[in-house]
Design a protein around this motif. Structure first.
Motif, PDB file in Angstrom:
ATOM      1  N   GLN A 147       0.872  -1.250  -0.051  1.00  0.00           N
ATOM      2  CA  GLN A 147       0.012  -0.112  -0.017  1.00  0.00           C
ATOM      3  C   GLN A 147       0.841   1.247   0.136  1.00  0.00           C
ATOM      4  O   GLN A 147       1.943   1.333   0.339  1.00  0.00           O
ATOM      5  CB  GLN A 147      -0.868   0.177   1.123  1.00  0.00           C
ATOM      6  N   TYR A 148       0.390   2.399  -0.280  1.00  0.00           N
ATOM      7  CA  TYR A 148       0.688   3.496  -0.465  1.00  0.00           C
ATOM      8  C   TYR A 148       0.525   4.496   0.926  1.00  0.00           C
ATOM      9  O   TYR A 148      -0.778   4.301   1.264  1.00  0.00           O
ATOM     10  CB  TYR A 148       0.643   4.443  -1.516  1.00  0.00           C
ATOM     11  N   VAL A 149       1.475   4.973   1.731  1.00  0.00           N
ATOM     12  CA  VAL A 149       1.047   5.694   2.763  1.00  0.00           C
ATOM     13  C   VAL A 149       1.352   7.201   2.552  1.00  0.00           C
ATOM     14  O   VAL A 149       2.464   7.788   2.350  1.00  0.00           O
ATOM     15  CB  VAL A 149       1.968   5.312   3.997  1.00  0.00           C
TER      16      VAL A 149
ATOM     17  N   PHE B 212      -2.637  10.183   8.376  1.00  0.00           N
ATOM     18  CA  PHE B 212      -2.293   9.376   7.267  1.00  0.00           C
ATOM     19  C   PHE B 212      -3.502   8.793   6.600  1.00  0.00           C
ATOM     20  O   PHE B 212      -4.548   8.740   7.259  1.00  0.00           O
ATOM     21  CB  PHE B 212      -1.481   8.033   7.558  1.00  0.00           C
ATOM     22  N   VAL B 213      -3.288   8.708   5.308  1.00  0.00           N
ATOM     23  CA  VAL B 213      -4.325   7.667   4.501  1.00  0.00           C
ATOM     24  C   VAL B 213      -3.334   6.911   3.731  1.00  0.00           C
ATOM     25  O   VAL B 213      -2.525   7.087   3.258  1.00  0.00           O
ATOM     26  CB  VAL B 213      -5.008   8.733   3.462  1.00  0.00           C
ATOM     27  N   LEU B 214      -4.015   5.505   4.057  1.00  0.00           N
ATOM     28  CA  LEU B 214      -3.293   4.399   3.337  1.00  0.00           C
ATOM     29  C   LEU B 214      -4.185   3.918   2.094  1.00  0.00           C
ATOM     30  O   LEU B 214      -5.325   4.090   2.315  1.00  0.00           O
ATOM     31  CB  LEU B 214      -3.365   3.166   4.182  1.00  0.00           C
ATOM     32  N   ILE B 215      -3.512   3.689   0.913  1.00  0.00           N
ATOM     33  CA  ILE B 215      -4.067   3.833  -0.261  1.00  0.00           C
ATOM     34  C   ILE B 215      -3.678   2.323  -0.825  1.00  0.00           C
ATOM     35  O   ILE B 215      -2.511   1.928  -0.879  1.00  0.00           O
ATOM     36  CB  ILE B 215      -3.600   4.823  -1.151  1.00  0.00           C
TER      37      ILE B 215
ATOM     38  N   LYS C 143      -7.837   3.124  -3.967  1.00  0.00           N
ATOM     39  CA  LYS C 143      -8.760   3.566  -3.007  1.00  0.00           C
ATOM     40  C   LYS C 143      -8.198   3.643  -1.739  1.00  0.00           C
ATOM     41  O   LYS C 143      -7.258   2.964  -1.306  1.00  0.00           O
ATOM     42  CB  LYS C 143      -9.960   2.210  -3.032  1.00  0.00           C
ATOM     43  N   PRO C 144      -8.708   4.755  -0.903  1.00  0.00           N
ATOM     44  CA  PRO C 144      -8.259   5.008   0.425  1.00  0.00           C
ATOM     45  C   PRO C 144      -8.870   3.705   1.371  1.00  0.00           C
ATOM     46  O   PRO C 144     -10.068   3.668   1.347  1.00  0.00           O
ATOM     47  CB  PRO C 144      -8.839   6.283   0.839  1.00  0.00           C
TER      48      PRO C 144
END
Length: 464
Positions: A52-54, A394-397, A429-430
């Motif tokens: 995932q992207y942070v 944060f939002v994890l994507i 998507k978040p």
């Protein structure tokens, strides 16, 4: 390193200057370490973000939640739940309400009315108009993030919502800028020249037109261009910091580039609707696509992306404007009777993730446009970047998720008016939103609680 509260491990960390794999350690709601993949600090809780992207939590500086005046449309709980669902961890709300935020007293009343309702951190603007010039300095001292002014006249019947928000004429506009310059806060402007709006709306009405496209024709691009030119000339003369909100024309942006080169302090917003839609969409959606400024031509929409890519546009925002379906539907009979605006909190990040997926935005640009630039412009020193000492927002994507926008799953109360992006196919998507180290959304379910958000104000200029 001593034991920390939370570690997010194995994710791809996104910043404006780099995208890299690593771990993030959090203690007492603040980032205390960023380590390489090999070192995972001991923690009370660990979130595995492998694959995932942070990114830092999205900061949304242009929205209307109506609370405490029009709660049937939206309030701070429903609105900030929608934010959490969309990866937004901080907002700055515009002052349109009943009453508007136009004094230190109305600001304090607004804070008191909503602080127990908000799931995320929040700040406010104060209105700056011909009728409250003497109150601007006290609002700055009370903690507003900036001033907001409309060049168009107040909508008929909504005068109470716009107390202290209208420039009225060029003389008052100049005075607003003079006072704003003393505060060093940004002065935000809705840029449509009122005299030209009156001219073009009068012409359309004289033809007996009430169809949706009459709205487009009543607010042509020249109204934004003239208002922008006038404002920037005055900003140069007064030394005020100005922000051009929801810009929709390439010619207006070209003027801003020119004045920036002359040393004028200018920040600029645009919105997904202007970057992804065109006036043809109003033919299909009718009053649900009515907004001010209106949707433009496909050619103008295409040109706007040039100003995203060259850095002229600093931020992409929603201008989230909730209304009831019944309020919008009257526009089918007479487009001029429907209120302008469209919701967008839950689709801002997903729509832009889709642009990352299709190669039109880089991850670094995304972080700048949705958070880092916003924090810098509004002096939110604790926000907007994954760095040691910043708030652990944060939002994890998950970019592997492909899904379809479904209005029925939204948290906003105005989902019934959400017509423009409903059914769009999205890649990315978040999947987790984290506010100061605490998970408030997981896999689309908002689990944060009202009252967990904090009021924020600009960091003092002399802050070390």
């Amino acid at each position: 390193m001593s034991r920390v509260d939370l570690v997010i491990k194995g994710g791809t960390i996104v910043r404006s200057d780099a995208v890299f794999k690593g771990n993030i350690a959090v203690k007492d709601g603040v980032i205390v370490a960023i380590t390489d993949e090999a070192f995972v600090p001991a923690s009370e809780e660990c979130i595995d973000a492998t694959g995932q992207y942070v990114m830092t939590g999205v900061i949304e500086p242009h929205l209307h939640l109506r609370d405490p005046s029009k709660n049937e449309r939206e309030d701070f709980t429903s609105g900030t739940m929608a934010c959490a669902a969309g990866g937004i961890t901080t907002i700055v709300e515009h002052p349109v309400s009943t009453p508007s935020v136009h004094s230190a007293t109305t600001l304090r009343n607004r804070i008191e009315a909503v602080q127990h309702k908000s799931l995320i951190d929040f700040g406010f603007y104060g209105g700056a108009g011909y009728d409250n010039l003497d109150l601007m300095l006290e609002m700055a001292e009370a903690g507003i993030m900036g001033f907001k002014t409309f060049l168009p006249a107040s909508p008929p019947g909504r005068e109470q919502e716009f107390i202290g928000l209208n420039a009225k004429d060029d003389g008052f506009l100049y005075q607003i800028l003079e006072i704003a310059a003393k505060t060093d806060l940004p002065a935000l402007f809705h840029l449509e020249d009122n005299t030209l709006l009156q001219l073009f709306e009068g012409r359309v009405r004289a033809q007996g037109r009430k169809d949706p496209m009459a709205h487009i024709d009543s607010r042509p691009e020249i109204a934004e261009i003239v208002a922008t030119a006038k404002l920037l000339a005055m900003a140069q003369d007064t030394g005020a910091k100005v922000q051009l909100v929801h810009m929709s024309t390439d010619r207006g942006l070209e003027l801003a580039k020119f004045y920036r080169k002359q040393g004028v302090s200018i920040s600029i917003e645009s919105c997904p609707q202007y970057l992804l839609l065109s006036k043809e969409d109003m033919e299909a959606a009718g009053p649900f696509a009515k907004m001010n400024p209106p949707l433009r031509s496909k050619e103008t929409q295409r040109k706007l992306w040039n100003y995203v890519h060259d850095g002229t546009i600093d931020m992409i925002v929603t201008d989230h404007s909730p209304f009831l379906v019944s309020e919008k539907e009257i526009g089918y009979e007479d487009i001029f009777k429907a209120p302008p605006g469209h919701p967008g909190l839950e689709t801002l990040l997903p729509l832009m993730l889709n642009e990352v997926a299709n190669g039109r935005l880089t991850w670094q640009q995304l972080s700048s446009l949705l958070a880092e630039n916003v924090a810098r412009i509004y002096r939110m020193d604790q926000k907007g970047r994954i760095d040691i000492g910043k708030d652990a927002d944060f939002v994890l994507i998950d970019m592997k998720q492909e899904w379809k926008v479904d209005v029925s799953q939204m948290y906003t109360r105005s989902k019934g008016t959400f017509k423009l992006f409903d059914g769009w196919n999205i890649k990315g998507k978040p999947v987790k939103t984290i506010l100061r180290g605490k998970v408030i959304m997981e896999n689309g379910e908002v689990i944060g609680k009202p009252g967990e958000g904090r009021f924020i104000r600009p960091t003092p200029k002399n802050h070390a």
